[in-house]
Structures are given as structure tokens and as C-alpha cells.
Design a protein around this motif. Structure first.
Motif, PDB file in Angstrom:
ATOM      1  N   PRO A  55     -22.347 141.441   9.600  1.00 37.30           N
ATOM      2  CA  PRO A  55     -23.032 141.941   8.364  1.00 37.30           C
ATOM      3  C   PRO A  55     -24.462 141.383   8.251  1.00 37.30           C
ATOM      4  N   ASN A  56     -25.288 142.081   7.465  1.00 32.02           N
ATOM      5  CA  ASN A  56     -26.735 141.751   7.356  1.00 32.02           C
ATOM      6  C   ASN A  56     -26.908 140.443   6.592  1.00 32.02           C
ATOM      7  N   PRO A  57     -27.474 139.430   7.274  1.00 33.92           N
ATOM      8  CA  PRO A  57     -27.664 138.157   6.564  1.00 33.92           C
ATOM      9  C   PRO A  57     -28.930 138.129   5.708  1.00 33.92           C
ATOM     10  N   CYS A  58     -29.819 139.102   5.898  1.00 36.86           N
ATOM     11  CA  CYS A  58     -31.131 139.093   5.181  1.00 36.86           C
ATOM     12  C   CYS A  58     -30.967 139.591   3.743  1.00 36.86           C
ATOM     13  N   ASP A  59     -31.938 139.163   2.837  1.00 38.95           N
ATOM     14  CA  ASP A  59     -31.974 139.629   1.437  1.00 38.95           C
ATOM     15  C   ASP A  59     -32.373 141.090   1.428  1.00 38.95           C
ATOM     16  N   MET A  60     -31.544 141.888   0.835  1.00 35.39           N
ATOM     17  CA  MET A  60     -31.775 143.326   0.866  1.00 35.39           C
ATOM     18  C   MET A  60     -33.086 143.727   0.184  1.00 35.39           C
ATOM     19  N   GLU A  61     -33.431 143.050  -0.949  1.00 34.64           N
ATOM     20  CA  GLU A  61     -34.618 143.456  -1.731  1.00 34.64           C
ATOM     21  C   GLU A  61     -35.907 143.080  -1.013  1.00 34.64           C
ATOM     22  N   GLY A  62     -35.878 141.894  -0.329  1.00 38.38           N
ATOM     23  CA  GLY A  62     -37.128 141.432   0.264  1.00 38.38           C
ATOM     24  C   GLY A  62     -37.267 141.724   1.733  1.00 38.38           C
ATOM     25  N   THR A  63     -36.207 142.321   2.366  1.00 39.28           N
ATOM     26  CA  THR A  63     -36.235 142.519   3.807  1.00 39.28           C
ATOM     27  C   THR A  63     -36.564 143.959   4.148  1.00 39.28           C
ATOM     28  N   LYS A  78     -40.594 142.252   3.607  1.00 40.28           N
ATOM     29  CA  LYS A  78     -41.530 143.194   2.966  1.00 40.28           C
ATOM     30  C   LYS A  78     -42.710 142.402   2.394  1.00 40.28           C
ATOM     31  N   ALA A  79     -43.836 143.115   2.096  1.00 40.25           N
ATOM     32  CA  ALA A  79     -44.994 142.464   1.458  1.00 40.25           C
ATOM     33  C   ALA A  79     -44.555 141.874   0.132  1.00 40.25           C
ATOM     34  N   GLY A  80     -44.949 140.646  -0.110  1.00 37.65           N
ATOM     35  CA  GLY A  80     -44.631 139.999  -1.375  1.00 37.65           C
ATOM     36  C   GLY A  80     -43.399 139.122  -1.293  1.00 37.65           C
ATOM     37  N   CYS A  86     -36.047 136.325   3.701  1.00 39.37           N
ATOM     38  CA  CYS A  86     -36.919 137.198   2.854  1.00 39.37           C
ATOM     39  C   CYS A  86     -36.440 137.236   1.408  1.00 39.37           C
ATOM     40  N   ASP A  87     -35.946 136.133   0.940  1.00 37.53           N
ATOM     41  CA  ASP A  87     -35.443 136.088  -0.432  1.00 37.53           C
ATOM     42  C   ASP A  87     -36.316 135.238  -1.360  1.00 37.53           C
ATOM     43  N   GLN A  88     -37.523 134.874  -0.897  1.00 35.12           N
ATOM     44  CA  GLN A  88     -38.425 134.064  -1.734  1.00 35.12           C
ATOM     45  C   GLN A  88     -39.672 134.900  -2.078  1.00 35.12           C
ATOM     46  N   ASP A  89     -39.916 135.025  -3.393  1.00 33.72           N
ATOM     47  CA  ASP A  89     -41.077 135.808  -3.865  1.00 33.72           C
ATOM     48  C   ASP A  89     -42.382 135.091  -3.536  1.00 33.72           C
ATOM     49  N   GLY A 109     -41.780 140.190  -5.601  1.00 36.03           N
ATOM     50  CA  GLY A 109     -42.246 140.982  -4.484  1.00 36.03           C
ATOM     51  C   GLY A 109     -43.560 141.689  -4.725  1.00 36.03           C
ATOM     52  N   SER A 110     -44.184 141.443  -5.894  1.00 36.14           N
ATOM     53  CA  SER A 110     -45.428 142.154  -6.179  1.00 36.14           C
ATOM     54  C   SER A 110     -46.197 141.434  -7.297  1.00 36.14           C
ATOM     55  N   PHE A 111     -47.236 142.103  -7.817  1.00 37.29           N
ATOM     56  CA  PHE A 111     -48.002 141.610  -8.965  1.00 37.29           C
ATOM     57  C   PHE A 111     -48.779 142.793  -9.525  1.00 37.29           C
ATOM     58  N   HIS A 112     -49.352 142.628 -10.733  1.00 37.42           N
ATOM     59  CA  HIS A 112     -50.279 143.648 -11.247  1.00 37.42           C
ATOM     60  C   HIS A 112     -51.319 142.985 -12.140  1.00 37.42           C
ATOM     61  N   CYS A 113     -52.464 143.625 -12.220  1.00 31.99           N
ATOM     62  CA  CYS A 113     -53.586 143.127 -13.040  1.00 31.99           C
ATOM     63  C   CYS A 113     -53.510 143.735 -14.434  1.00 31.99           C
ATOM     64  N   ALA A 114     -53.990 142.988 -15.377  1.00 29.05           N
ATOM     65  CA  ALA A 114     -54.045 143.466 -16.767  1.00 29.05           C
ATOM     66  C   ALA A 114     -55.340 142.956 -17.408  1.00 29.05           C
TER      67      ALA A 114
END
Length: 610
Positions: A55-63, A78-80, A86-89, A109-114
Motif C-alpha cells: 500500500p501507498n506509504p506517502c501522504d495522499m494530499e501532499g504527494t 506536490k508544490a507546498g 510529503c505530509d509537512q506543509d 500546501g499553498s498560500f494566498h495574498c490579501a
């Protein structure tokens, strides 16, 4: 107890060789021989070992993808995201604010400007641009909108404050802070201080405190102890009363020096009571007039030169052989036959009443009524051959009975009194039947001693002041110290004109106010209007309503009225002559005149010589 993916991965790393890879590796060796033989079958056997990503040992959201490394695995993030699984933001905002112009928000996994309030994120999603709130015409309501970086401000004129709920500029009541020494009047957007003008006070330079009204032009107020001023008679009481008693019949002899600019008035009366025998020496139209009453029969004779030119004249009246002879500078100007004696026998004595500067009865009982008030000066008098000396002693003790040593034409207001007339400014037009029109035309010739005072004002029976022309030393709305002539209806200035009050010169002030228009002219220059055309018409309508009721015309001051009812309440100080609606106002004809005001004489200005 659940085991996290990371712990599972670590266990996998540790146990892979023992539990998964090594036993199978030994099987491949047993089957196909040593790995050093490089048997193709051995290679195939090893490649067919179990997939480490299942089974996949990687973090699904960040991999992005899991790579099997044959006995190990690799998580491509993934970026971010970062970390073996790949489980650390990644916190992008920690480095140069993520490239954001103002605010950076980190996300998994991301950011945005305000942007801060009042700014808008531009199309590059990083830069913030100011929002112009004033583009909305309703942002400040009736106030003025001023855009600011990231904000805006609603501005009001000075004297107003902004109410954000009403979106309106509200008047500030400056008087609540008590800025004035005496009276404060709040007005829309401003306030004015008032001082007790009748008490001799005016606004000082700071426009808040009060100071004394002081003369800026000196008048020669010197008086002569050897002269008798006749003009203080106003209530009908003669200035001097004498009573002579003789054992023998005595003829009248009277001689004195006299000067005046007044064309009409009584010099002296001599005789008995009203119904007996008497004479009155008077002025009429500038000439001497003699009125005689002998046993109820009256005569009036006027002759001689005009003598109201301000020069000293020697005048004498003498009974000679049943005649009365009147002389001016030793020249006989009248010789009148008389039918009796002026001295009247009563209880064994011959009596003669003599009054100077007035008569002992009402002017209506004269042979020909005249105004007895006379602004004149007498000196070197000789009544009945100098037998009376009491007048001179009385005059020496009372400076107000003394004349100015030098005088010129004009009425003099000393700064502490006024006169008033009952004049009507409404008239019926003959062209249009009974329609009434109104007009106030004033020509004032002034030589002021100070820069503050009422020249002319109208007052109604309710003590309102619907009209005034005055000198004032400040511009009330601009709060500037200036010498001005102001024309006002009630407390609203219609027009004003700057004037050099303290230059010792005569100035001519002309005012014309009538239906639909008002003008003020000083020395030929028209004053500036202080109201809009609409305000002018409204003020003129107010004035017309007042003129339809009885009004008094005041000269040189006002009675006790509120200081806020008119721009100026101070008494005028200086020389003043007035024409109202083409008629010269003679202060001897006033309904009231303060006794210190001289009707036809004014002391000269003292001119400083270098």
C-alpha cells in the motif's frame, strides 16, 4: 493502537530486508545461483519482488506520486509540501512574505495574498491597490469626501463637525466653550463676540475680549468761563432766570455779545407774566426777530442782517422814549414804538422777569410760535447796566454752562448720548391710488473722533432695531480689524465700506434703501454687498414690515437694547449732520436730545503740527 504512515514507513525501512526483501532474495539465489553470475533469471526474480508503494506509504494530499525503489520507495511532493512522506506543509509566508504586497495567508500546501481594509488585490494576486471610496457620491453625504491611502475622510467647513450617522455637517456651538469676555452669539459655522457698546466698550484685537472705545481724533474741547451756552435748554426751562425789583420805573437796557450757527431760537425774554406786557428777542431764519405783547396786543418784527454765521456780534435792546431800539454792532436794525412799560407795578414795587435761553411759558403762547431752543453762545452781557453779577458766578462753577472757546458748523455728539425723531418712511403714491411705498435716504456728513458708533438707527415699539448705519472697527464674518461703515437690517449687515475714520477729514456717507434695492456709498465709492440677492430681498421685506408700524429715528446712539440686536450699540463721538429723505434734521426739533449734544456747533479738530 493505530500506527501512523510515517511510523509504518520507518518500520518498513527497518524490516524490508528481513521480512520482505532478504528472504525472497535468498530464494532467488537458491533458484538461480549467485547474483555475481548475473543470471537473467536471477535479475528477473529480484525485479519481481513486492511493490513498495503498495500500500501507498506517502501522504495522499501532499504527494504527487510514489515511486517504488525495490525494497524502498520515494514520495514525490506536490508544490507546498515537504517531508519523506510529503505530509509537512511548506510555509511560503515565512520567506519574503510570500511575495505579497501586504498580507500573506499560509494554507496547507499553498498560500494566498490579501490586502488591508481600503485596498483591493490587483490582477497579479500579489499587489494591493488603493480603493477610491470617494467615487461613491454617497460616501459622505453632504460633506466633502477626501480619499486617503486605504481610507477616506469626510470633511466639513470650519465651524462644522461631521456626523457619520446622519452623513451631514452639523454646526459647532463655539459659545459652549465660553470664548467671549462678554456676550457670545453662535452662528452657522462660526460665532461672534459682542461688547457693551453703550458702556463704552468694543472688541479688542483678539476679537474675544473687550476694551475701551478711545478717541483717535482729538477735538478742541476747551471752554470759556466768561461765556454762557444757551443750548442746554431742552425741557422748556430757560437757562437763566432773573427777577428785578425797583422802587422807581426803570427802562430796559440789555447788551451782550452773541454768536451762533443756529437759525432759530430765543435769546431772552423780558417783562411780566404771559398775559401782561413782555418782549422776546429771538432768531428766525438767521435774523433777529422781536415779539412784543402789550396789554394783550401782539406784534412781530424781524429785520437786520443774517447773524447765524458763527461770528461774534454785539446786540443790544434798549427802551428809549416809548420806543424799543435793537442794534447789531451799534447799528440800529429795529425801532419799534411801544405803548407801555416792561416793568410792572405790583405792591409798590416795579417788577421785571428776565429769562435767558428760553421763555417762562409754552412756545405756543408766543405771538408767533417758534422753536425756543437755541444753540448759541453769549458773553460780555450787561443786564440793566450791570446790576446783576450772579450769572457769571454760576457759569464759573458749571462747565456745562460754558461755550466751546472755538466752534464750527455741525452737531457734536460727545459719545454718551443720542437724539431721536418720530419720522414716517411710508408714503402713498398719488400715481397708483392708495398703494404705499417706502424709502430711506440718508446723507451723513461726519468728522468722527472714534471708530465705533451709531450714526442713525430705527427702533420699533418692540425695541427691535430694523435698520442702522454705523461705524465699526472690525469685519464680523472675516474677523478682521478694519474701520468700516456698515448698513444693516436688524443684526444682518447688508453692505459695508472701508473708511479712514481717524484721518481728521470730513466724510460723506450716503445710504439709499427702498423697494428691491439697497446701497451704501462712502466718499463717492460704493460699498460691497454682504448678502446674496435672495437674502437682500428677504431683509428688505423684513424692513418694510417694520416701517409699516411706528418707528423712532435715533441719531448718535440707541437706548438700552440687546447687544445682539444690531451690529453696533456704541454712542457716536464726533461731528455729524444728517439729511433724511431730503430734509436736514435740526436737533432742536428732536423729540428728545441729550443735553450734552450741541445742535448746531462743533468744536474743531486739533491738528498736530510738526
Amino acid at each position: 493502537m493505530e500506527i501512523s504512515k510515517l511510523e509504518l514507513a520507518k518500520l518498513k525501512d527497518m524490516n524490508t530486508s528481513r521480512d520482505y526483501f532478504y528472504p525472497r532474495y535468498l530464494e532467488c539465489i537458491n533458484k538461480y545461483g549467485s547474483p555475481y553470475n548475473k543470471s537473467p533469471n536471477f535479475v528477473t526474480c529480484v525485479q519481481n519482488l513486492p511493490d513498495q508503494c503498495t500500500p501507498n506509504p506517502c501522504d495522499m494530499e501532499g504527494t504527487q506520486v510514489c515511486q517504488d525503489l525495490m525494497g524502498n520507495f520515494y514520495c514525490l511532493c506536490k508544490a507546498g509540501w515537504r517531508g519523506r512522506l510529503c505530509d509537512q506543509d511548506v510555509n511560503e509566508c515565512s520567506q519574503q512574505n510570500g511575495g505579497c504586497n501586504q498580507i500573506c495567508y499560509n494554507q496547507l500546501g499553498s498560500f494566498h495574498c490579501a490586502c488591508y481594509s481600503g485596498y483591493l488585490l490587483s490582477s497579479d494576486s500579489r499587489t494591493c491597490e488603493d480603493i477610491d471610496e470617494c467615487a461613491d457620491v454617497h460616501a459622505c453625504g453632504e460633506a466633502r469626501c477626501k480619499n486617503l491611502p486605504g481610507s477616506y475622510s469626510c470633511l466639513c467647513e470650519e465651524g462644522y463637525k461631521y456626523d457619520p450617522e446622519k452623513k451631514a455637517c452639523l454646526d459647532v456651538d463655539e459659545c459652549a466653550a465660553k470664548p467671549c469676555e462678554q456676550t457670545c452669539v453662535n452662528s452657522p459655522g462660526s460665532y461672534t463676540c459682542h461688547c457693551d457698546g453703550r458702556g463704552g466698550l468694543r472688541l479688542s484685537q483678539n476679537m474675544n475680549t473687550c476694551e475701551d472705545i478711545l478717541p483717535c481724533v482729538p477735538f478742541n474741547m476747551a471752554r470759556s468761563m466768561k461765556s454762557l451756552y444757551l443750548g442746554r435748554m431742552f425741557s422748556g426751562t430757560p437757562v437763566i432766570r432773573l427777577r428785578f425789583k425797583r422802587l422807581q420805573p426803570t427802562r430796559l437796557v440789555a447788551e451782550f455779545e452773541f454768536r451762533t450757527f443756529d437759525p432759530e431760537g430765543v435769546l431772552f425774554f423780558a417783562g411780566g407774566h404771559q398775559d401782561s406786557t413782555w418782549i422776546v428777542l429771538a432768531l428766525w431764519a438767521g435774523r433777529l426777530e422781536l415779539q412784543l405783547s402789550y396789554n394783550g396786543i401782539g406784534r412781530v418784527t424781524s429785520s437786520g442782517p443774517i447773524i447765524n454765521h458763527g461770528m461774534w456780534q454785539t446786540i443790544s435792546v434798549e427802551e428809549l422814549e416809548r420806543n424799543l431800539v435793537v442794534k447789531v454792532n451799534k447799528d440800529a436794525v429795529m425801532k419799534i414804538a411801544v405803548a407801555g412799560d416792561l416793568f410792572q407795578l405790583d405792591r409798590g414795587l416795579y417788577h421785571l422777569n428776565l429769562t435767558v435761553g428760553g421763555i417762562p411759558f409754552k412756545e405756543k403762547d408766543l405771538v408767533q410760535p417758534i422753536n425756543p431752543r437755541l444753540d448759541g453762545c453769549m458773553r460780555s452781557w450787561n443786564w440793566l447796566n450791570g446790576e446783576d453779577t450772579t450769572i457769571q458766578e454760576t457759569v464759573k462753577l458749571n462747565t456745562k454752562m460754558q461755550c466751546f472757546s472755538v466752534m464750527e458748523r455741525g452737531a457734536f455728539f460727545p459719545g454718551n448720548g443720542f437724539a431721536f425723531f418720530s419720522l414716517n418712511y411710508m408714503r402713498t403714491s398719488l400715481d397708483v391710488g392708495t398703494e404705499t411705498t417706502w424709502e430711506i435716504e440718508v446723507i451723513a456728513r461726519i468728522r468722527p473722533a472714534s471708530d465705533t458708533g451709531v450714526l442713525l438707527a430705527l427702533m420699533g415699539e418692540d425695541r427691535t432695531v430694523p435698520f442702522s448705519v454705523a461705524l465699526v472697527d472690525y469685519h464680523s464674518t472675516k474677523k478682521l480689524k478694519k474701520q468700516l461703515v456698515v448698513l444693516a437690517v436688524e443684526n444682518v449687515t447688508l453692505s459695508l465700506m472701508e473708511i479712514k475714520v481717524c484721518d481728521s477729514q470730513e466724510h460723506v456717507v450716503t445710504v439709499s434703501v427702498k423697494e428691491g434695492e439697497a446701497s451704501l456709498v462712502v466718499d463717492g465709492t460704493k460699498g460691497q454687498s454682504e448678502v446674496s440677492p435672495e437674502q437682500l430681498q428677504e431683509r428688505l421685506a423684513v424692513l418694510k414690515r417694520h416701517l409699516q408700524e411706528p418707528v423712532h429715528t435715533f441719531l448718535g446712539g440707541l437706548p438700552d437694547v440687546p447687544v445682539t440686536s444690531v451690529p453696533v450699540t456704541a454712542f457716536y463721538h464726533g461731528c455729524l449732520t444728517l439729511e433724511v429723505n431730503q430734509k436736514a434734521l435740526d436737533l432742536d426739533e428732536a423729540a428728545y436730545k441729550h443735553s450734552d449734544i450741541t445742535s448746531h456747533s462743533c468744536p474743531p479738530i486739533v491738528h498736530n503740527t510738526p
